[in-house]
Design a protein around this motif. Sequence first.
Motif, mmCIF file in Angstrom:
data_model
loop_
_atom_site.group_PDB
_atom_site.id
_atom_site.type_symbol
_atom_site.label_atom_id
_atom_site.label_comp_id
_atom_site.label_asym_id
_atom_site.label_seq_id
_atom_site.Cartn_x
_atom_site.Cartn_y
_atom_site.Cartn_z
ATOM 1 N N HIS A 138 0.853 -1.193 0.000
ATOM 2 C CA HIS A 138 0.000 0.000 0.000
ATOM 3 C C HIS A 138 0.892 1.248 0.000
ATOM 4 O O HIS A 138 1.824 1.352 0.803
ATOM 5 C CB HIS A 138 -0.908 0.002 1.231
ATOM 6 C CG HIS A 138 -2.021 0.993 1.141
ATOM 7 N ND1 HIS A 138 -1.805 2.352 1.257
ATOM 8 C CD2 HIS A 138 -3.358 0.834 0.930
ATOM 9 C CE1 HIS A 138 -2.960 2.986 1.132
ATOM 10 N NE2 HIS A 138 -3.919 2.089 0.925
ATOM 11 N N HIS A 162 0.610 4.325 1.085
ATOM 12 C CA HIS A 162 0.712 5.075 2.341
ATOM 13 C C HIS A 162 1.601 4.341 3.340
ATOM 14 O O HIS A 162 2.398 4.958 4.061
ATOM 15 C CB HIS A 162 -0.684 5.294 2.932
ATOM 16 C CG HIS A 162 -0.669 6.026 4.243
ATOM 17 N ND1 HIS A 162 -0.290 7.350 4.362
ATOM 18 C CD2 HIS A 162 -0.963 5.614 5.515
ATOM 19 C CE1 HIS A 162 -0.363 7.729 5.635
ATOM 20 N NE2 HIS A 162 -0.765 6.686 6.349
ATOM 21 N N TYR A 163 1.481 3.043 3.366
ATOM 22 C CA TYR A 163 2.294 2.197 4.252
ATOM 23 C C TYR A 163 3.775 2.308 3.868
ATOM 24 O O TYR A 163 4.651 2.491 4.724
ATOM 25 C CB TYR A 163 1.794 0.765 4.128
ATOM 26 C CG TYR A 163 2.526 -0.287 4.923
ATOM 27 C CD1 TYR A 163 2.272 -0.476 6.277
ATOM 28 C CD2 TYR A 163 3.446 -1.134 4.304
ATOM 29 C CE1 TYR A 163 2.913 -1.469 6.993
ATOM 30 C CE2 TYR A 163 4.093 -2.124 5.012
ATOM 31 C CZ TYR A 163 3.823 -2.289 6.356
ATOM 32 O OH TYR A 163 4.469 -3.275 7.069
ATOM 33 N N ASP A 168 5.243 4.748 2.241
ATOM 34 C CA ASP A 168 5.719 6.093 2.551
ATOM 35 C C ASP A 168 6.024 6.250 4.041
ATOM 36 O O ASP A 168 7.042 6.857 4.411
ATOM 37 C CB ASP A 168 4.671 7.136 2.133
ATOM 38 C CG ASP A 168 4.572 7.298 0.625
ATOM 39 O OD1 ASP A 168 5.476 6.805 -0.079
ATOM 40 O OD2 ASP A 168 3.595 7.906 0.164
ATOM 41 N N ALA A 169 5.155 5.696 4.891
ATOM 42 C CA ALA A 169 5.336 5.849 6.338
ATOM 43 C C ALA A 169 6.601 5.157 6.819
ATOM 44 O O ALA A 169 7.379 5.720 7.614
ATOM 45 C CB ALA A 169 4.108 5.291 7.075
ATOM 46 N N ALA A 190 0.394 3.511 10.203
ATOM 47 C CA ALA A 190 -0.045 3.558 8.805
ATOM 48 C C ALA A 190 -1.186 2.573 8.559
ATOM 49 O O ALA A 190 -2.129 2.871 7.817
ATOM 50 C CB ALA A 190 1.125 3.269 7.875
ATOM 51 N N ASP A 210 -4.314 4.113 9.806
ATOM 52 C CA ASP A 210 -4.737 5.146 8.856
ATOM 53 C C ASP A 210 -5.560 4.533 7.729
ATOM 54 O O ASP A 210 -6.661 5.003 7.406
ATOM 55 C CB ASP A 210 -3.515 5.849 8.238
ATOM 56 C CG ASP A 210 -2.777 6.763 9.203
ATOM 57 O OD1 ASP A 210 -3.380 7.155 10.229
ATOM 58 O OD2 ASP A 210 -1.608 7.073 8.914
ATOM 59 N N VAL A 211 -5.019 3.489 7.116
ATOM 60 C CA VAL A 211 -5.665 2.895 5.950
ATOM 61 C C VAL A 211 -6.959 2.186 6.341
ATOM 62 O O VAL A 211 -7.975 2.280 5.636
ATOM 63 C CB VAL A 211 -4.707 1.933 5.225
ATOM 64 C CG1 VAL A 211 -5.397 1.234 4.066
ATOM 65 C CG2 VAL A 211 -3.472 2.684 4.732
ATOM 66 N N GLN A 250 -9.445 5.088 6.852
ATOM 67 C CA GLN A 250 -9.745 5.886 5.660
ATOM 68 C C GLN A 250 -10.448 5.069 4.579
ATOM 69 O O GLN A 250 -11.294 5.598 3.845
ATOM 70 C CB GLN A 250 -8.453 6.488 5.108
ATOM 71 C CG GLN A 250 -7.830 7.538 6.023
ATOM 72 C CD GLN A 250 -6.393 7.871 5.662
ATOM 73 O OE1 GLN A 250 -5.884 7.444 4.618
ATOM 74 N NE2 GLN A 250 -5.720 8.625 6.512
#
Length: 381
Positions: free
Chosen positions: A46, A48-49, A51-52, A277, A280-281, A284
């Motif tokens: 993912h 976002h994962y 990036d974190a 993360a 977050d996902v 969201q």
Amino acid sequence: MTLYDVYPLFDVNIVKGKGCKVWDDQGQEYLDLYGGHAVISIGHSHPHYIDAITRQASLLGFYSNSVINTLQRQLATRLGRACGYDDYQLFLINSGAEANENALKLASFHTGRTRVLSAEKAFHGRTSLAVEATDNSKIIAPINANGHVTYLPLNDLEAWQRELAKGDVAAVIIECIQGVGGIRMATPEFAQGLQEACRQHGTVLICDEIQCGYGRSGKFFAHQWLGIQPDLISVAKGIANGFPMGALLISPQFKPVYGQLGTTFGGNHLACAAALAVLDVIEQEHLVENAHEVGEYLITQLRQMADDPTLHITDVRGRGLMIGIDLDIPHRDPRRRLVFDEHCFTGCASTHILRLLPPLCLSREEADLFLSKLKKTLQAS
């Protein structure tokens, strides 16, 4: 040096993943209904994962638990809010076995007792206390067989009540949906009666949510379907989407003692970044709700398939995206190959149960794709 050969392997080298799909080194695509053994919660790779973790690695990968780690505190706040246990305390470790190990130790410290009740067909890990609470003599070494644990049938409330009435039980540990045991589910009547008996006799109730928790059942924790509130909750697997991490949620009745529990790597900066993360996902993208909706769809479709005797399905059990499919034919071998020839990964329990543990982002279209692959395989069997 060679690898210690303890895993029966698929003859495939997986090198890439995205969402609910993975690819091998030959470019072949596979539908992943196994999720790396329920570990992949938000899907493979993912953004976002990624990036974190990348961002945190560029700052600080690790420092010990001798200093403040604000990421741990953020995770405790966020997790408490997500699961509804704001007043609980969080102890971070590296794996599910460690979570159960520390839960059992904490229960023993708290009660001064040494006896544990566990369910038949339970699986709680491979470390010392956790493996003794696991109902599988093949993985309990002589050094672990200390006589602490009594195994009882899941949902036989009277049997558990009789043992608890002896007044010497430190802890009861249960999976509200047994994973390795074949997707066997505790009933609300059993769970509520068990909680009442534990409270009556001063016994700590531990819910092992390592496989069935973190949204997989369609609620954040599987025990929330049953109307109970355990004293200790162990989690791992989906908590960090593949980064090694485990945790223990601890009710307010337990007061921390310096040095009583500890860990070197647990709750490190990279692990916490990964876990944040994941939350977050999950929030969201509404993945708990998706697990419920797509899981119910899958279960309904599978039960309709079971009406056709030529498809060999004798029972379908589960909640959300944790599903067991009983078959009246065995797998071709013990390595879950039944649908593998159709380029699909699944899990198993024994030789006759398919176990579905996909990422929580599984779509309706991907569920239909799996159903078509399964039907084709079973019609050919």
